[in-house]
Scaffold this motif. Sequence first.
Motif, PDB file in Angstrom:
ATOM      1  N   ILE A 239       8.158  -4.407  17.899  1.00 17.32           N
ATOM      2  CA  ILE A 239       8.691  -4.061  16.577  1.00 17.32           C
ATOM      3  C   ILE A 239       8.009  -2.760  16.157  1.00 17.32           C
ATOM      4  O   ILE A 239       6.857  -2.776  15.714  1.00 17.32           O
TER       5      ILE A 239
ATOM      6  N   LEU B 134       7.410  -6.352   8.500  1.00 20.28           N
ATOM      7  CA  LEU B 134       8.742  -6.273   7.891  1.00 20.28           C
ATOM      8  C   LEU B 134       9.156  -7.606   7.263  1.00 20.28           C
ATOM      9  O   LEU B 134       9.723  -7.637   6.171  1.00 20.28           O
TER      10      LEU B 134
ATOM     11  N   TYR C  26       9.576   1.318   7.731  1.00 22.23           N
ATOM     12  CA  TYR C  26       8.140   1.557   7.838  1.00 22.23           C
ATOM     13  C   TYR C  26       7.902   3.026   7.488  1.00 22.23           C
ATOM     14  O   TYR C  26       8.721   3.878   7.826  1.00 22.23           O
ATOM     15  N   GLU C  27       6.787   3.287   6.802  1.00 19.99           N
ATOM     16  CA  GLU C  27       6.473   4.680   6.505  1.00 19.99           C
ATOM     17  C   GLU C  27       4.973   4.883   6.435  1.00 19.99           C
ATOM     18  O   GLU C  27       4.236   3.952   6.092  1.00 19.99           O
TER      19      GLU C  27
ATOM     20  N   ILE D  37      -1.612  -8.587  10.922  1.00 20.52           N
ATOM     21  CA  ILE D  37      -1.330  -7.228  10.406  1.00 20.52           C
ATOM     22  C   ILE D  37      -2.436  -6.800   9.436  1.00 20.52           C
ATOM     23  O   ILE D  37      -2.291  -5.829   8.712  1.00 20.52           O
TER      24      ILE D  37
ATOM     25  N   GLY E 199       0.665  -7.099  14.353  1.00 26.21           N
ATOM     26  CA  GLY E 199       1.995  -7.696  14.203  1.00 26.21           C
ATOM     27  C   GLY E 199       2.648  -8.049  15.527  1.00 26.21           C
ATOM     28  O   GLY E 199       1.974  -8.344  16.526  1.00 26.21           O
ATOM     29  N   THR E 200       3.964  -7.968  15.539  1.00 22.88           N
ATOM     30  CA  THR E 200       4.740  -8.416  16.687  1.00 22.88           C
ATOM     31  C   THR E 200       5.009  -7.246  17.637  1.00 22.88           C
ATOM     32  O   THR E 200       5.550  -6.226  17.199  1.00 22.88           O
TER      33      THR E 200
ATOM     34  N   PHE F  61      10.871   3.580  11.449  1.00 26.77           N
ATOM     35  CA  PHE F  61      10.295   4.747  10.769  1.00 26.77           C
ATOM     36  C   PHE F  61      11.362   5.819  10.562  1.00 26.77           C
ATOM     37  O   PHE F  61      12.088   6.154  11.505  1.00 26.77           O
TER      38      PHE F  61
ATOM     39  N   SER G 155       0.177  -5.919  20.579  1.00 25.79           N
ATOM     40  CA  SER G 155       0.077  -4.552  20.047  1.00 25.79           C
ATOM     41  C   SER G 155      -1.098  -4.507  19.080  1.00 25.79           C
ATOM     42  O   SER G 155      -1.810  -5.500  18.918  1.00 25.79           O
TER      43      SER G 155
ATOM     44  N   ARG H  35       2.141  -2.412   0.174  1.00 22.34           N
ATOM     45  CA  ARG H  35       1.045  -1.621   0.754  1.00 22.34           C
ATOM     46  C   ARG H  35      -0.089  -2.563   1.157  1.00 22.34           C
ATOM     47  O   ARG H  35      -0.416  -3.494   0.414  1.00 22.34           O
TER      48      ARG H  35
ATOM     49  N   PRO I 187       2.722 -12.902  12.694  1.00 26.97           N
ATOM     50  CA  PRO I 187       2.924 -11.899  11.658  1.00 26.97           C
ATOM     51  C   PRO I 187       3.807 -10.724  12.085  1.00 26.97           C
ATOM     52  O   PRO I 187       3.796 -10.316  13.247  1.00 26.97           O
ATOM     53  N   SER I 188       4.561 -10.211  11.125  1.00 30.54           N
ATOM     54  CA  SER I 188       5.234  -8.926  11.259  1.00 30.54           C
ATOM     55  C   SER I 188       5.363  -8.358   9.854  1.00 30.54           C
ATOM     56  O   SER I 188       5.776  -9.072   8.930  1.00 30.54           O
TER      57      SER I 188
HETATM   58  N1  SAM Z   1       4.492  -4.350  15.163  1.00 30.07           N
HETATM   59  C1  SAM Z   1       4.161  -4.244  13.774  1.00 30.07           C
HETATM   60  C2  SAM Z   1       4.854  -5.343  12.974  1.00 30.07           C
HETATM   61  O1  SAM Z   1       5.287  -6.330  13.575  1.00 30.07           O
HETATM   62  O2  SAM Z   1       4.935  -5.239  11.757  1.00 30.07           O
HETATM   63  C3  SAM Z   1       4.474  -2.863  13.234  1.00 30.07           C
HETATM   64  C4  SAM Z   1       3.817  -1.744  13.972  1.00 30.07           C
HETATM   65  S1  SAM Z   1       4.207  -0.155  13.360  1.00 30.07           S
HETATM   66  C5  SAM Z   1       3.499   0.887  14.548  1.00 30.07           C
HETATM   67  C6  SAM Z   1       3.060   0.053  12.069  1.00 30.07           C
HETATM   68  C7  SAM Z   1       3.731   0.119  10.710  1.00 30.07           C
HETATM   69  O3  SAM Z   1       3.978  -1.209  10.238  1.00 30.07           O
HETATM   70  C8  SAM Z   1       2.866   0.755   9.630  1.00 30.07           C
HETATM   71  O4  SAM Z   1       2.999   2.167   9.636  1.00 30.07           O
HETATM   72  C9  SAM Z   1       3.433   0.146   8.374  1.00 30.07           C
HETATM   73  O5  SAM Z   1       4.638   0.790   8.017  1.00 30.07           O
HETATM   74  C10 SAM Z   1       3.752  -1.282   8.860  1.00 30.07           C
HETATM   75  N2  SAM Z   1       2.595  -2.146   8.629  1.00 30.07           N
HETATM   76  C11 SAM Z   1       1.786  -2.707   9.561  1.00 30.07           C
HETATM   77  N3  SAM Z   1       0.834  -3.450   8.977  1.00 30.07           N
HETATM   78  C12 SAM Z   1       1.033  -3.367   7.643  1.00 30.07           C
HETATM   79  C13 SAM Z   1       0.381  -3.923   6.498  1.00 30.07           C
HETATM   80  N4  SAM Z   1      -0.691  -4.684   6.614  1.00 30.07           N
HETATM   81  N5  SAM Z   1       0.882  -3.626   5.266  1.00 30.07           N
HETATM   82  C14 SAM Z   1       1.971  -2.837   5.134  1.00 30.07           C
HETATM   83  N6  SAM Z   1       2.616  -2.289   6.178  1.00 30.07           N
HETATM   84  C15 SAM Z   1       2.165  -2.549   7.412  1.00 30.07           C
END
Ligand code: SAM
Length: 275
Positions: free
Chosen positions: A91, A118, A162-163, A14, A87-88, A137, A84, A189, A115-116
């Motif tokens: 998700i 959340l 997520y935001e 991530i 992350g995972t 979201f 993707s 963040r 990693p994820s």
């Molecule tokens: N599949 C991913 C996961 O397993 O976490 C999430 C994908 S989603 C499209 C992307 C969102 O995940 C971002 O808008 C943010 O809210 C969160 N995110 C992903 N990477 C992050 C990071 N390094 N720090 C904080 N939030 C993150």
Amino acid sequence: MPTYGTLFIVATPIGNLSDISARALTTLRQVDLIAAEDTRHTKRLLQQAGIQRPLIALHEHNERQRAQSLIERLHHGTDIALVSDAGTPLISDPGFPLVRACHTAAIPVVPIPGPSALIAALSVSGLPTDAFYFAGFPPHKKSARRTWLEQLRQQTATLILYESNHRVHDTLSDMQAVFGADRRAMCARELTKTFETLLHGTLHDIQSQLGVQPKGEIVLVVAGTTADPATDELEHYLDILLAELPRKQAITLTAKLLKLPKNQVYQQALSRNAF
Ligand code: SAM
């Protein structure tokens, strides 16, 4: 009996590229095809690791029809990895129709966990981890977001959202209005990246600390409600009506709306220093 291929659901970093697992790298090296949300993004990850495999795009706009052609290839024995951008997969990311279709077609699906955002955020939040609710979201439009938050107001499990950085202030303001400004929360963040920042405190504290235009990716973790639902609802009505009406009228109206004895409403208003 035909030998079907396997679909591997591979988690990728991530932010910090060192977070990729040895098993993820082995899998990406061994599969016949990698289905990626953004092939250019994944190509960079593979280049870093010295991996060269055929890539195919699977994103939110083509995943339904693409799932069918991938199923056919899996039927013919092709091993496929799904990744993707971060992350995972699945998700808040593409992949659900493909995994569903694999189950229907009796094609094996194997997780390669990693990693994820959340789970990373929850693990450092300092909020209860025994039960949590991942809400994804929030809606972009204010009225839809308020309704969505209202539905989460009575949730006792820790909430994870997520935001985007552009909407985080609006969401924090709405959360204060719906959950109360004193709910404990954490804002994570840029997890695992150079400017990783963790803000702890009440929703109000977090919004004040966040800065006017925060950059980067954000996860919000919010304590579940601890109040019993009836008290919470009473508090909510009092919040709204005391702000708009004279005290006596607010109490009478709250008692009527919630079908509660006026004295109970009066005592509740008293306990929050409304006098
Ligand atoms: N599949 C991913 C996961 O397993 O976490 C999430 C994908 S989603 C499209 C992307 C969102 O995940 C971002 O808008 C943010 O809210 C969160 N995110 C992903 N990477 C992050 C990071 N390094 N720090 C904080 N939030 C993150």
